[in-house]
Structures are given as structure tokens and as C-alpha cells.
Design an enzyme around this catalytic site. Structure first.
Site, PDB file in Angstrom:
ATOM      1  N   GLU A 120      50.769  56.292  48.950  1.00  0.00           N
ATOM      2  CA  GLU A 120      51.446  57.518  49.877  1.00  0.00           C
ATOM      3  C   GLU A 120      51.856  58.435  48.867  1.00  0.00           C
ATOM      4  O   GLU A 120      51.786  59.758  49.010  1.00  0.00           O
ATOM      5  CB  GLU A 120      52.327  57.178  50.762  1.00  0.00           C
ATOM      6  CG  GLU A 120      51.720  56.087  51.724  1.00  0.00           C
ATOM      7  CD  GLU A 120      52.060  54.376  51.398  1.00  0.00           C
ATOM      8  OE1 GLU A 120      52.287  53.705  52.187  1.00  0.00           O
ATOM      9  OE2 GLU A 120      51.667  54.182  50.095  1.00  0.00           O
ATOM     10  N   CYS A 165      55.765  51.042  52.931  1.00  0.00           N
ATOM     11  CA  CYS A 165      56.946  50.355  52.704  1.00  0.00           C
ATOM     12  C   CYS A 165      58.317  50.871  52.934  1.00  0.00           C
ATOM     13  O   CYS A 165      58.260  52.226  53.128  1.00  0.00           O
ATOM     14  CB  CYS A 165      56.941  49.717  51.307  1.00  0.00           C
ATOM     15  SG  CYS A 165      57.152  51.054  50.113  1.00  0.00           S
ATOM     16  N   CYS A 176      58.231  54.134  50.606  1.00  0.00           N
ATOM     17  CA  CYS A 176      57.235  55.194  51.021  1.00  0.00           C
ATOM     18  C   CYS A 176      57.432  55.790  52.284  1.00  0.00           C
ATOM     19  O   CYS A 176      57.268  57.129  52.704  1.00  0.00           O
ATOM     20  CB  CYS A 176      55.904  54.803  51.176  1.00  0.00           C
ATOM     21  SG  CYS A 176      55.243  54.397  49.430  1.00  0.00           S
ATOM     22  N   MET A 178      23.343  18.339  34.167  1.00  0.00           N
ATOM     23  CA  MET A 178      22.444  17.107  34.298  1.00  0.00           C
ATOM     24  C   MET A 178      23.514  15.900  34.000  1.00  0.00           C
ATOM     25  O   MET A 178      24.655  16.105  34.071  1.00  0.00           O
ATOM     26  CB  MET A 178      21.740  17.269  32.957  1.00  0.00           C
ATOM     27  CG  MET A 178      20.638  18.689  32.684  1.00  0.00           C
ATOM     28  SD  MET A 178      19.729  18.748  34.446  1.00  0.00           S
ATOM     29  CE  MET A 178      18.511  17.360  34.058  1.00  0.00           C
ATOM     30  N   SER A 182      24.803  21.874  31.255  1.00  0.00           N
ATOM     31  CA  SER A 182      24.875  22.831  32.507  1.00  0.00           C
ATOM     32  C   SER A 182      24.554  24.311  32.078  1.00  0.00           C
ATOM     33  O   SER A 182      24.614  25.002  33.087  1.00  0.00           O
ATOM     34  CB  SER A 182      26.119  22.667  33.184  1.00  0.00           C
ATOM     35  OG  SER A 182      27.336  23.125  32.438  1.00  0.00           O
ATOM     36  N   THR A 193      36.849  19.821  32.552  1.00  0.00           N
ATOM     37  CA  THR A 193      36.021  21.219  31.962  1.00  0.00           C
ATOM     38  C   THR A 193      36.358  21.450  30.720  1.00  0.00           C
ATOM     39  O   THR A 193      35.616  21.962  29.822  1.00  0.00           O
ATOM     40  CB  THR A 193      36.108  22.036  32.909  1.00  0.00           C
ATOM     41  OG1 THR A 193      35.849  21.531  34.421  1.00  0.00           O
ATOM     42  CG2 THR A 193      35.434  23.454  32.862  1.00  0.00           C
ATOM     43  N   GLU A 204      37.033  27.291  39.152  1.00  0.00           N
ATOM     44  CA  GLU A 204      36.098  27.016  38.370  1.00  0.00           C
ATOM     45  C   GLU A 204      36.140  25.594  37.774  1.00  0.00           C
ATOM     46  O   GLU A 204      36.606  25.362  36.853  1.00  0.00           O
ATOM     47  CB  GLU A 204      35.725  27.857  37.407  1.00  0.00           C
ATOM     48  CG  GLU A 204      35.773  29.532  37.854  1.00  0.00           C
ATOM     49  CD  GLU A 204      35.161  30.366  36.975  1.00  0.00           C
ATOM     50  OE1 GLU A 204      34.188  30.003  35.935  1.00  0.00           O
ATOM     51  OE2 GLU A 204      35.695  31.686  36.594  1.00  0.00           O
ATOM     52  N   LEU A 219      37.458  17.858  41.250  1.00  0.00           N
ATOM     53  CA  LEU A 219      38.494  18.475  41.632  1.00  0.00           C
ATOM     54  C   LEU A 219      38.175  19.441  42.852  1.00  0.00           C
ATOM     55  O   LEU A 219      39.008  19.527  43.885  1.00  0.00           O
ATOM     56  CB  LEU A 219      39.050  19.136  40.566  1.00  0.00           C
ATOM     57  CG  LEU A 219      40.412  20.420  41.018  1.00  0.00           C
ATOM     58  CD1 LEU A 219      41.394  19.341  41.382  1.00  0.00           C
ATOM     59  CD2 LEU A 219      40.799  20.906  39.507  1.00  0.00           C
TER      60      LEU A 219
END
Length: 368
Positions: free
Chosen positions: A57, A80, A89, A168, A173, A201, A296, A301
Site C-alpha cells: 500500500e 495492517c 498501512c 534402486m 537415485s 539422506t 525432501e 520420514l
């Protein structure tokens, strides 16, 4: 239901497009766009770019100048009305002399939550909300959820073959998906506040989990769930720009010091059993103002989080390859033995990304 004109829809759609420009930069603030219209003409536009900088704004009012007096303001999130890193704002809009404010949605922040619109209305400004609200909500799922529940919005990124395999049997991967899909994942990382993975990982692949796209400066926090604090201090991600946070159950002071000296931050989680409590992880990330999390990680998990109802959205990249029935599956989901146990999904979007398909889905499991 409030009636809106065709012009109202047009200008709010433009405000939403402006908000999208902050998709990768506003964190932890929401993405917000603003359009100021007077006598059918746009006199000012703006969007919020970075926390601590002027809100949408304010940028629009600065562009409009005196032309804001008597104008209508279209903003994708309620203005806000509290002092944070920037002034309210709502005060700026009142001082500018606008006569109407249309918000796509109310601000879920309890410090605002309708009070901004009420302040404008008390000052004699006509206010309306709810125009293109669904589209506005899709811009800020993490901010909305964190304000509502204290936890971030969780996306689970997965890549699989046409026969539903992710690696695999040996763990190999790289690479299931095409370069185009991997670039798309970097864009998912770029919009995320944090990328979460498991220590398995790290030990198997030593990933960077950073954003490697030209022109992207902000890096998401990298979070490793490591029950026994077995993450090596030589892990690649520790040396990269940005924060690496290790969340553990271990009270091994030596291992903690070793990782911290290497550059990681270590948080020992309370109430640990045989594994780090993922609800506690999300609570902690919410306290750190994390809006959107990209998970990821491996099947174990991801499966555990899915069964606990902690995944809000899955983004699955489907590659046109077959990897055989000895390869590893997408989720580890023990206990599913009959069709009655199956987990149903709502498919939100399917589109081609290079030679692969990207499927965006939600589950029917309860989540915050």
C-alpha cells in the site's frame, strides 16, 4: 454476499499478479499487491518485496501521490493496523484521503484480524473484503497457516518412476527426473522458508538442498532431522551460505559442539523417544517464523509425516521410466493391509514439466 463489479475483479486480479512478484522474497511476511484506481484509471501500484521494507500500500500511495485522494484501493490482504517493522498501512490510507478499500481477504494475524478494515470504516472509508479470496489465500498458504496454528505449511517433494519407485535397492537415485523437473524443484525451494530432510539422506547423498537458480539470492533454512546426532561435520550444506539447523534427541555434547564449530546450529528437542517428534519440529519452525516447509527426504520420514497428518501438500514428479519391483517405494507406510486402510488423495493439479509429469495433491487425513 457482497456485490463486486467487473472492474473490481479486473483491478483485484492485477493486485494479485503484483503480489506474485514477492513470491521468492517477502518471507516471513505475506505476499501482497496493491492497485489504486481513480476515475477508472490506475494511479498507483505496488507490492511488498522484503520484510522491513514498505508494504504494498505504501509503494502504491507513493506512486499515486495526490491522485490517491478520492480513489479506490485494491489490496490482496487487509491493510495492517499495528506498528511492526513499518508503520500501519491503515493510517497511511486514511491520511491519503482514499474513499474505498477493497481487500481480497482479512489478515489472519491476530494483531490485525479485521481491525484494519474496522479502522478504515471508522474513518469514513467504504470497505469491502472477500473479492478473489481463494486466489489470495493460495498466494500465502504458509503465512495463513502459521498465523492460524503456529505451524508452517508443509509440502512434500517426491520423485518417482512410472511404477512408483524412488531409488534402486542399492539406494541409487540420480537421476530419476529430467533437468526441467530438477529446475522446478529449485523454484519450490526458492519460495520455501525451510527445506527439511532426514539424516539418512545426508549420509547417503550429502545434498546441498540450496537454491541454484540465476538471480535468486535468498536461501531457505536447511533443517536436518537427526535423532542420534550422526550428521558429519563435513556435510556439504554446512559450508554453504544460509542457516543449517540440526534437530536431534541426542544430548551428546561433543557431537553438538563439533557440528556447531563447523557452522551448524543444533537444537536438542524435548520429549524425545526413539525419534525426533515431527510435531515438535514444526512447532519450533513456526516459532522461527517459517511459513512454508519443503520436505525432501526418504520414504520413512515422509511416510511417518503422512500418517501423522503433517503433510499439507504433495508435489510428485513422475518420470517415464520403470525401475522394477526390487526398487524402493515412495512411502514407508506399515499397517496398510486392506483397501479400507488406503489413503485417498485429492489431485489439485497435473502438468507436464519437461519429459516428466508434476502431480500436486492433498490427502484426506486431518492436519492442522
Amino acid at each position: 454476499m457482497t456485490d463486486f463489479s467487473t472492474d473490481d475483479y479486473t483491478w483485484m486480479a492485477r493486485a494479485l499478479r503484483l503480489a506474485e512478484r514477492g513470491l521468492y522474497t517477502t518471507d516471513p511476511n505475506p505476499r501482497v499487491g496493491c492497485v489504486i484506481v481513480r476515475d477508472g484509471n490506475v494511479v498507483g501500484t505496488g507490492w511488498h518485496a522484503r520484510t522491513g521494507e514498505p508494504h504494498a500500500e505504501i509503494h502504491a500511495l507513493q506512486a499515486a501521490g495526490e491522485r490517491a485522494r478520492g480513489a479506490t484501493v485494491y489490496v490482496s490482504l487487509e491493510p495492517c493496523c499495528h506498528h511492526g517493522k513499518t508503520p500501519p498501512c491503515s493510517d497511511a490510507l486514511i491520511q491519503a484521503g482514499v474513499t474505498r478499500v477493497v481487500a481480497a481477504m482479512q489478515d489472519p494475524n491476530r494483531k490485525v484480524a479485521g481491525q484494519g478494515l474496522q479502522q478504515l470504516q471508522a474513518a469514513g472509508i467504504a470497505v469491502q473484503s472477500g473479492l478473489l479470496e481463494d486466489e489470495a489465500r493460495r498466494l500465502n498458504p504458509g503465512f495463513i497457516k502459521r498465523m492460524r496454528t503456529g505451524r508452517p505449511y508443509v509440502r512434500n517433494k517426491l520423485a518417482m518412476s512410472l511404477d512408483g519407485r524412488t531409488a534402486m535397492a542399492s539406494g541409487e537415485s540420480k537421476w530419476i527426473t529430467s533437468e526441467a523437473a530438477r529446475q522446478d524443484v529449485h523454484r519450490l525451494r526458492a519460495r520455501s522458508s525451510a527445506v527439511v530432510t532426514g539424516v539418512g539422506t545426508i549420509l547417503a547423498d550429502d545434498p546441498s538442498l540450496n537454491v541454484r537458480l540465476e538471480g535468486f539470492e535468498r536461501q531457505p533454512m536447511r533443517v536436518v532431522v537427526d535423532t542420534h546426532l550422526s550428521m558429519p561435520d563435513t556435510a556439504r550444506m554446512i559450508k554453504l551460505p544460509g542457516r543449517t539447523l540440526v534437530m536431534t534427541c541426542s544430548d551428546d555434547a561433543g557431537a553438538k559442539e563439533r557440528l556447531e564449530q563447523a557452522g551448524a546450529e543444533v537444537i536438542v528437542m524435548p520429549f524425545c523417544g526413539n525419534a525426533v517428534d515431527m510435531e515438535g519440529v514444526l512447532d519450533t519452525l513456526g516459532q522461527l517464523e517459517v511459513n512454508e516447509v519443503l520436505v525432501e527426504t526418504g520414504a520413512t520420514l515422509s511416510g511417518a509425516m503422512l500418517r501423522q497428518g503433517l503433510i499439507d501438500e504433495m508435489v510428485i514428479y513422475l518420470a517415464p521410466i520403470l525401475m522394477g519391483d526390487m526398487a524402493r517405494s515412495l512411502f514407508h507406510l506399515p499397517g496398510i493391509e486392506t483397501m479400507a486402510d488406503r489413503i485417498a488423495l485429492d489431485i489439485l493439479d497435473i502438468r507436464a514439466v519437461g519429459n516428466d509429469w508434476r502431480i500436486t495433491a492433498k490427502t484426506h487425513l486431518d492436519s492442522d
